[in-house]
Motif scaffolding. Structure first.
Motif, PDB file in Angstrom:
ATOM      1  N   VAL A  44      41.346  44.452  23.104  1.00  0.00           N
ATOM      2  CA  VAL A  44      40.970  45.696  23.771  1.00  0.00           C
ATOM      3  C   VAL A  44      41.584  45.736  25.171  1.00  0.00           C
ATOM      4  N   PHE A  45      42.276  46.829  25.483  1.00  0.00           N
ATOM      5  CA  PHE A  45      42.882  47.043  26.798  1.00  0.00           C
ATOM      6  C   PHE A  45      41.980  47.980  27.608  1.00  0.00           C
ATOM      7  N   VAL A  46      41.684  47.602  28.841  1.00  0.00           N
ATOM      8  CA  VAL A  46      40.835  48.428  29.691  1.00  0.00           C
ATOM      9  C   VAL A  46      41.602  48.800  30.959  1.00  0.00           C
ATOM     10  N   PRO A  47      41.471  50.045  31.432  1.00  0.00           N
ATOM     11  CA  PRO A  47      42.213  50.480  32.616  1.00  0.00           C
ATOM     12  C   PRO A  47      41.519  50.075  33.921  1.00  0.00           C
ATOM     13  N   ARG A  48      42.224  50.297  34.999  1.00  0.00           N
ATOM     14  CA  ARG A  48      41.656  50.106  36.335  1.00  0.00           C
ATOM     15  C   ARG A  48      40.395  50.946  36.487  1.00  0.00           C
ATOM     16  N   GLY A  49      39.382  50.392  37.093  1.00  0.00           N
ATOM     17  CA  GLY A  49      38.160  51.138  37.360  1.00  0.00           C
ATOM     18  C   GLY A  49      37.053  50.923  36.359  1.00  0.00           C
ATOM     19  N   VAL A  50      37.353  50.320  35.196  1.00  0.00           N
ATOM     20  CA  VAL A  50      36.284  50.012  34.250  1.00  0.00           C
ATOM     21  C   VAL A  50      35.400  48.929  34.859  1.00  0.00           C
ATOM     22  N   HIS A  51      34.105  49.149  34.828  1.00  0.00           N
ATOM     23  CA  HIS A  51      33.168  48.218  35.460  1.00  0.00           C
ATOM     24  C   HIS A  51      33.243  46.850  34.779  1.00  0.00           C
ATOM     25  N   PRO A  52      33.191  45.765  35.557  1.00  0.00           N
ATOM     26  CA  PRO A  52      33.247  44.425  34.949  1.00  0.00           C
ATOM     27  C   PRO A  52      32.178  44.195  33.886  1.00  0.00           C
ATOM     28  N   GLU A  53      31.009  44.809  34.043  1.00  0.00           N
ATOM     29  CA  GLU A  53      29.964  44.633  33.036  1.00  0.00           C
ATOM     30  C   GLU A  53      30.348  45.292  31.714  1.00  0.00           C
ATOM     31  N   ALA A  54      31.073  46.411  31.786  1.00  0.00           N
ATOM     32  CA  ALA A  54      31.529  47.064  30.556  1.00  0.00           C
ATOM     33  C   ALA A  54      32.558  46.193  29.845  1.00  0.00           C
TER      34      ALA A  54
END
Length: 383
Positions: free
Chosen positions: A129-139
């Motif tokens: 899974v790739f997550v962008p800048r700004g996604v909360h670390p808990e997510a």
């Protein structure tokens, strides 16, 4: 009208011809609901009536579709991910893919990626899974907890999608993305089909509540437009009967649907930061666009402060809703209270007897920006 009701800062888009109510499209496959009903832990999510909001919006009845617990996850996304992955694996079993283990690859602002990771874990598959800048670390941590590999991208959601698509080009990898572009449309279409279960549940629940003829308005939070496409498909595929007005709501920081509708063609926008992380998308899905253009009645963008107040309002009424889910109420407040609200209500065919359905697409557990039962701290956006 409450003293914290927002004003219309961003221009709304309204379809003035009424042609959306007569536009028709094919329905979703009939077997989607049966597939979900056979899954362990399936149950229809609540449709909660909130008379206090009916008074505020000056309509007959208001219902909130509460997606804070869907198949054990705090958002609706499991519906689309589960159906699409089922279809992907079925196609591979029929000889459409290479032999050997498959890795499911996706990009996400949070909820979709966690749903893909959960389904991969349950089926004994790998997920990346790739997550962008700004996604909360808990997510991101919640996705890791499902057993997935997470790669953080120092860019926007659109950039994360590009990275995921490149990774899925490797052998025995499959992209399971909830947005489409030319050349990649089949799997996103399956994801949209999966969301049809939510709409079928609403039909049954409204009938149980004594609502005949369906709703007068459905308000849908929008990212790339996939859920909105599913809602449009549901209500615009009926051969007869009263067709509701359909409203989509986005963050001001990422109003790609509103901008595209305004200029009359799909466009990309530069996104900013928003607590509505799951809606922070810069480009409409290619397969959603014809549905948005032809079947949608109205679109509006709201501020983070608007969704935060709406989430707090819903919490006070007993509905657990994160910033993305509360966007539906925030958009309805912006459209139907304050200056010029009567003109917008009239354009959409709403009156004091209308039934309004708000889709609350996530609970607070889906979004670390929103502590349960509290109004989040608000950031001031630069003009």
């Amino acid at each position: 009208m409450t003293d914290d009701a927002p004003s219309l800062r961003t221009p709304a888009w309204l379809q003035g011809t009424g042609a959306t109510r007569t536009w028709r499209c094919p329905p979703a496959p009939a077997d989607v609901r049966a597939f979900h009903a056979a899954l362990s832990g399936y149950a229809p999510t609540p449709l909660t009536e909130l008379p206090e909001l009916a008074v505020e919006l000056r309509v007959g009845r208001v219902f909130v579709k509460d997606e804070s617990d869907r198949l054990g996850l705090p958002a609706f996304k499991a519906l689309g991910a589960s159906w699409a992955i089922h279809r992907v694996l079925a196609e591979r079993a029929r000889g459409g893919g290479q032999p050997g283990p498959v890795t499911l690859v996706t990009a996400t602002d949070g909820n979709h990626g966690r749903a893909v990771a959960r389904m991969a874990r349950l089926l004994g598959r790998s997920a990346h899974v790739f997550v962008p800048r700004g996604v909360h670390p808990e997510a991101a941590a919640a996705i890791v907890a499902e057993g997935a590999r997470v790669t953080e991208v120092a860019g926007s959601y659109d950039e994360a999608v590009d990275r995921a698509a490149a990774a899925a080009a490797e052998p025995n990898a499959v992209l399971v993305q909830d947005t489409a572009w030319p050349g990649y449309e089949e799997i996103p279409g399956w994801i949209v089909e999966g969301y049809s279960t939510l709409c079928a549940e609403i039909d049954e629940q409204l009938a149980t509540a004594g609502v005949t003829g369906g709703p007068g308005l459905v308000a849908v939070p929008a990212g790339v437009g996939s859920l909105t496409q599913a809602v449009i498909t549901h209500y615009r595929s009926r051969p007869s009967g009263r067709a509701p007005a359909l409203l989509t709501v986005e963050p001001e920081a990422a109003a790609c649907v509103l901008e595209s509708l305004t200029v009359g063609k799909p466009v990309s926008v530069r996104t900013g930061e928003s607590t509505m992380a799951g809606l922070n998308c810069g480009t409409p899905s290619s397969i959603a666009w014809p549905f948005l253009q032809n079947g949608l009645d109205a679109a509006v963008a709201v501020r983070d402060a608007d969704s935060a107040r709406a989430a707090a309002r819903l919490a006070g009424l007993g509905v657990d809703s994160g910033p993305c889910g509360a966007a539906a109420l925030a958009g309805a407040r912006v459209m139907f209270t304050g200056a010029d609200a009567e003109g917008r209500r009239t354009a959409l065919g709403l009156d004091a007897s209308s039934v309004v359905v708000l889709l609350s697409t996530e609970g607070t557990a889906a979004n670390p920006h929103s502590p349960a039962g509290q109004e989040p701290a608000l950031r001031t956006k630069a003009p």
